[in-house]
Design an enzyme around this catalytic site. Sequence first.
Site, PDB file in Angstrom:
ATOM      1  N   ASN A  10      10.489  -5.016   4.443  1.00  0.00           N
ATOM      2  CA  ASN A  10       9.067  -5.191   4.725  1.00  0.00           C
ATOM      3  C   ASN A  10       8.841  -5.489   6.195  1.00  0.00           C
ATOM      4  O   ASN A  10       9.626  -6.191   6.831  1.00  0.00           O
ATOM      5  CB  ASN A  10       8.493  -6.322   3.877  1.00  0.00           C
ATOM      6  CG  ASN A  10       8.627  -6.021   2.396  1.00  0.00           C
ATOM      7  OD1 ASN A  10       8.849  -4.873   2.032  1.00  0.00           O
ATOM      8  ND2 ASN A  10       8.503  -7.027   1.561  1.00  0.00           N
ATOM      9  N   HIS A  12      13.329  -2.552   8.803  1.00  0.00           N
ATOM     10  CA  HIS A  12      12.428  -1.450   9.172  1.00  0.00           C
ATOM     11  C   HIS A  12      11.415  -1.850  10.241  1.00  0.00           C
ATOM     12  O   HIS A  12      10.378  -1.209  10.373  1.00  0.00           O
ATOM     13  CB  HIS A  12      11.720  -0.909   7.916  1.00  0.00           C
ATOM     14  CG  HIS A  12      12.667  -0.257   6.963  1.00  0.00           C
ATOM     15  ND1 HIS A  12      12.374   0.007   5.642  1.00  0.00           N
ATOM     16  CD2 HIS A  12      13.940   0.200   7.144  1.00  0.00           C
ATOM     17  CE1 HIS A  12      13.415   0.577   5.058  1.00  0.00           C
ATOM     18  NE2 HIS A  12      14.381   0.698   5.939  1.00  0.00           N
ATOM     19  N   GLY A  41      11.837  -6.165  -5.778  1.00  0.00           N
ATOM     20  CA  GLY A  41      10.698  -5.321  -5.426  1.00  0.00           C
ATOM     21  C   GLY A  41      10.985  -4.144  -4.517  1.00  0.00           C
ATOM     22  O   GLY A  41      10.214  -3.879  -3.606  1.00  0.00           O
TER      23      GLY A  41
HETATM   24  N1  APR Z   1       6.972  -7.882  -8.050  1.00  0.00           N
HETATM   25  C1  APR Z   1       8.180  -7.288  -7.846  1.00  0.00           C
HETATM   26  N2  APR Z   1       8.308  -5.949  -7.713  1.00  0.00           N
HETATM   27  C2  APR Z   1       7.209  -5.191  -7.816  1.00  0.00           C
HETATM   28  C3  APR Z   1       5.930  -5.734  -8.034  1.00  0.00           C
HETATM   29  C4  APR Z   1       5.834  -7.163  -8.163  1.00  0.00           C
HETATM   30  N3  APR Z   1       4.671  -7.781  -8.368  1.00  0.00           N
HETATM   31  N4  APR Z   1       5.036  -4.713  -8.065  1.00  0.00           N
HETATM   32  C5  APR Z   1       5.732  -3.580  -7.878  1.00  0.00           C
HETATM   33  N5  APR Z   1       7.044  -3.854  -7.725  1.00  0.00           N
HETATM   34  C6  APR Z   1       8.173  -2.941  -7.504  1.00  0.00           C
HETATM   35  C7  APR Z   1       7.975  -1.527  -8.016  1.00  0.00           C
HETATM   36  O1  APR Z   1       8.272  -1.478  -9.419  1.00  0.00           O
HETATM   37  C8  APR Z   1       8.979  -0.745  -7.164  1.00  0.00           C
HETATM   38  O2  APR Z   1      10.268  -0.744  -7.763  1.00  0.00           O
HETATM   39  O3  APR Z   1       8.351  -2.785  -6.094  1.00  0.00           O
HETATM   40  C9  APR Z   1       9.016  -1.548  -5.859  1.00  0.00           C
HETATM   41  C10 APR Z   1       8.312  -0.886  -4.691  1.00  0.00           C
HETATM   42  O4  APR Z   1       8.974   0.282  -4.334  1.00  0.00           O
HETATM   43  P1  APR Z   1       8.482   1.158  -3.082  1.00  0.00           P
HETATM   44  O5  APR Z   1       6.995   1.294  -3.113  1.00  0.00           O
HETATM   45  O6  APR Z   1       9.295   2.390  -3.049  1.00  0.00           O
HETATM   46  O7  APR Z   1       8.800   0.213  -1.811  1.00  0.00           O
HETATM   47  P2  APR Z   1      10.189  -0.022  -1.055  1.00  0.00           P
HETATM   48  O8  APR Z   1      11.352   0.173  -1.957  1.00  0.00           O
HETATM   49  O9  APR Z   1      10.061  -1.326  -0.344  1.00  0.00           O
HETATM   50  O10 APR Z   1      10.159   1.147   0.020  1.00  0.00           O
HETATM   51  C11 APR Z   1      11.227   1.236   0.941  1.00  0.00           C
HETATM   52  O11 APR Z   1      10.111   2.987   2.090  1.00  0.00           O
HETATM   53  O12 APR Z   1       8.309   4.037   3.059  1.00  0.00           O
HETATM   54  C12 APR Z   1       9.353   3.210   3.262  1.00  0.00           C
HETATM   55  O13 APR Z   1       9.685   1.928   5.136  1.00  0.00           O
HETATM   56  C13 APR Z   1       9.040   1.884   3.889  1.00  0.00           C
HETATM   57  O14 APR Z   1      10.299  -0.158   3.702  1.00  0.00           O
HETATM   58  C14 APR Z   1       9.711   0.904   2.971  1.00  0.00           C
HETATM   59  C15 APR Z   1      10.752   1.741   2.250  1.00  0.00           C
END
Ligand code: APR
Length: 233
Positions: free
Chosen positions: A89, A106, A177
């Site tokens: 994040n 990131h 998450g």
């Molecule tokens: N608590 C915990 N997890 C949650 C919640 C919650 N309240 N709500 C959603 N999630 C989970 C979803 O189920 C999913 O598995 O958070 C995850 C979010 O996944 P992504 O949207 O893909 O985000 P992330 O994995 O952080 O993305 C990675 O992608 O675009 C790039 O640079 C950006 O750092 C980011 C990277």
Amino acid sequence: MAAKKVVFLTGAGMSAESGISTFRDSGGLWEQYPVMQVASHTGWMEDPDLVTSFYNERRRQLFDTQPCGGHRLVAELEKDYNVTVVTQNVDDLHERAGSSHVIHLHGELLKVCSSRDVENPNYWQVLDRDNWEVKPGTKAGDGSLLRPYIVFFEEAVPMIAPAAEQVSKADIFVIIGTSLNVYPAAGLINYAQPGVPIYLIDPKEVKVPYGLNVTHIMAGATEGMKRLVEILK
Ligand code: APR
């Protein structure tokens, strides 16, 4: 006896309960914006004004948010454990909750840098609540365009080596998450030593490499952290 080392890997779901959209859930950020235009190296080269405005908007939203219970529970674990947070994040919610060792894989929303020399700290500027907006066209100290201190898609991830080192030393590894779609961050799970317990806190199913010792706590970040604290007692 030295405190056990707990390493967290957090993603957008960690900040979802603070009101920040995730990327890939339905209604997520990458459904609303063309990811390669606003968050890739090519996108930055093609239209820096658009990218600058996109991150101004992210910053404006960040000042309306507070750490959630999950961020706070992660920080509180420092009372009993040696805790490192590796986060994908770009917000500062772990720091605001009180975590003292945070590795941002990131980049950071509240930093801007030279577009010619991203990692040169002489050209970094830290933004704050009273000074968060970057006017498109603003120059860095070296005369190049000021750009967000964000690791764009197509760019290397300089903090991946220190992050991998932390994971390899963990006694307990906790993932919160993240959909584990984006590499090299997703590969960090492979650096946990064999036998190290891995906890995954996410309300949805997340694919993890076969054969790892993963306990899935199927809950949101705050509820999941409460359950983890009980498990670790
Ligand atoms: N608590 C915990 N997890 C949650 C919640 C919650 N309240 N709500 C959603 N999630 C989970 C979803 O189920 C999913 O598995 O958070 C995850 C979010 O996944 P992504 O949207 O893909 O985000 P992330 O994995 O952080 O993305 C990675 O992608 O675009 C790039 O640079 C950006 O750092 C980011 C990277």
